[in-house]
Design a protein around this motif. Structure first.
Motif, short mmCIF file in Angstrom:
data_model
loop_
_atom_site.label_atom_id
_atom_site.label_comp_id
_atom_site.label_asym_id
_atom_site.label_seq_id
_atom_site.Cartn_x
_atom_site.Cartn_y
_atom_site.Cartn_z
N LEU A 86 51.88 18.83 36.82
CA LEU A 86 50.56 19.36 37.16
C LEU A 86 49.76 18.37 38.01
N ALA A 126 45.76 23.45 42.27
CA ALA A 126 46.07 24.45 41.25
C ALA A 126 44.81 25.04 40.63
N SER A 127 44.83 26.35 40.41
CA SER A 127 43.77 27.04 39.69
C SER A 127 44.37 27.68 38.45
N CYS A 128 43.56 27.82 37.42
CA CYS A 128 44.08 28.22 36.11
C CYS A 128 43.67 29.64 35.74
N GLN A 129 44.61 30.37 35.15
CA GLN A 129 44.34 31.69 34.60
C GLN A 129 44.97 31.77 33.22
N THR A 130 44.23 32.24 32.23
CA THR A 130 44.74 32.33 30.87
C THR A 130 45.23 33.74 30.57
N GLN A 169 47.87 28.93 29.57
CA GLN A 169 47.22 28.60 30.84
C GLN A 169 48.28 28.55 31.94
N TRP A 188 48.95 27.84 35.78
CA TRP A 188 48.38 27.09 36.89
C TRP A 188 49.08 27.50 38.19
N GLN A 189 48.30 28.11 39.10
CA GLN A 189 48.84 28.57 40.38
C GLN A 189 48.43 27.59 41.48
N VAL A 215 53.36 26.38 33.80
CA VAL A 215 52.84 26.81 32.51
C VAL A 215 53.58 26.10 31.39
#
Length: 242
Positions: free
Chosen positions: A24, A30-34, A39, A41-42, A53
């Motif tokens: 990471l 990287a942006s995070c989406q849950t 989480q 990370w894209q 992830v």
């Protein structure tokens, strides 16, 4: 929002925070989406669109993570990195094992099905992708020239193997197994169901014996995490983006 279908995405999965933290750190965009309590990370790494992830520990956790990656994030390849216990007599702590096959050592629906065979699939072993695996072998050797790199069968089960007796039992029943861990074969079964190429690399943290718990977390932080980052970086630099 789910990503566009037109962009090929590589998934990078680790089972523990310490295993994936170094990877990471290489993804500053990287942006995070849950999703499903995880989480995702894209971002981008060495020219690849990446979703990173933590799977959580165990086969169910790994299967959930892989399914979300495929269904929601439309990844087209999956790489799992982490640690494992060594089983074969010629592997040692600090070695790297690249999986060519994966098997659930705690799957047993006999006498209805043969031991280890996944019911209704007619198979016990799941193969990794040839292209990804060869690239992974070459990348591990390049990134870690002083480490021994082995290739072969990795077995998975929902237990932390930490006794010499259990290790010896597994070696006796599955003599070609190089290492044991808790996620890879479940991930492989999900990828088989979806037709998604996958690869697995594990750093050996212990010998899956009575000393397996000793300094495990320290080993993951000091050795396995930087090993994973080095291998992943070399792998993505060598792997075509499409």
């Amino acid at each position: 929002m789910p990503p566009s279908d037109s962009v090929p995405r590589m998934a990078l999965i680790g089972a523990m925070q310490e295993e994936l933290s170094a990877v990471l750190a290489l993804m500053p965009d990287a942006s995070c989406q849950t999703v499903a309590g995880r989480q995702f990370w894209q971002g981008h790494l060495h020219g690849h669109a990446v979703v990173a992830v933590l799977s959580g520990i165990g086969k169910v956790a790994a299967a959930i993570t892989a399914t979300v990656l495929i269904e929601k994030f439309q990844v087209n390849r999956i790489l799992f990195t982490g640690v494992a216990g060594g089983l074969a007599s010629h592997v040692k702590v600090g070695d790297v094992v690249v999986g060519k096959e994966l098997l659930q050592h705690d799957m047993n629906a006999s006498p209805l099905f043969p031991p280890y065979e996944v019911p209704l699939l007619g198979r016990a072993r799941f193969q990794t992708d040839d292209v990804m695996t060869q690239c992974l072998i070459e990348s591990a050797a390049l990134a870690l020239p002083h480490a021994q790199v082995h290739t072969g069968l990795i077995i998975s089960g929902d237990q932390f193997v930490s006794s010499a007796s259990e290790s010896q039992r597994l070696q006796s029943h599955i003599p070609d197994a190089l290492a044991v861990e808790m996620e890879g074969a479940a991930l492989a079964q999900v990828c088989h169901a979806y037709g998604i190429p996958m690869a697995v690399v594990r750093t050996l943290s212990d010998r899956a014996d009575d000393d397996a718990h000793t300094d495990f977390v320290q080993f993951v932080k000091a050795v396995a995490s930087p090993f994973s980052a080095a291998i992943v970086s070399a792998f993505l630099k060598r792997l075509p983006t499409t």
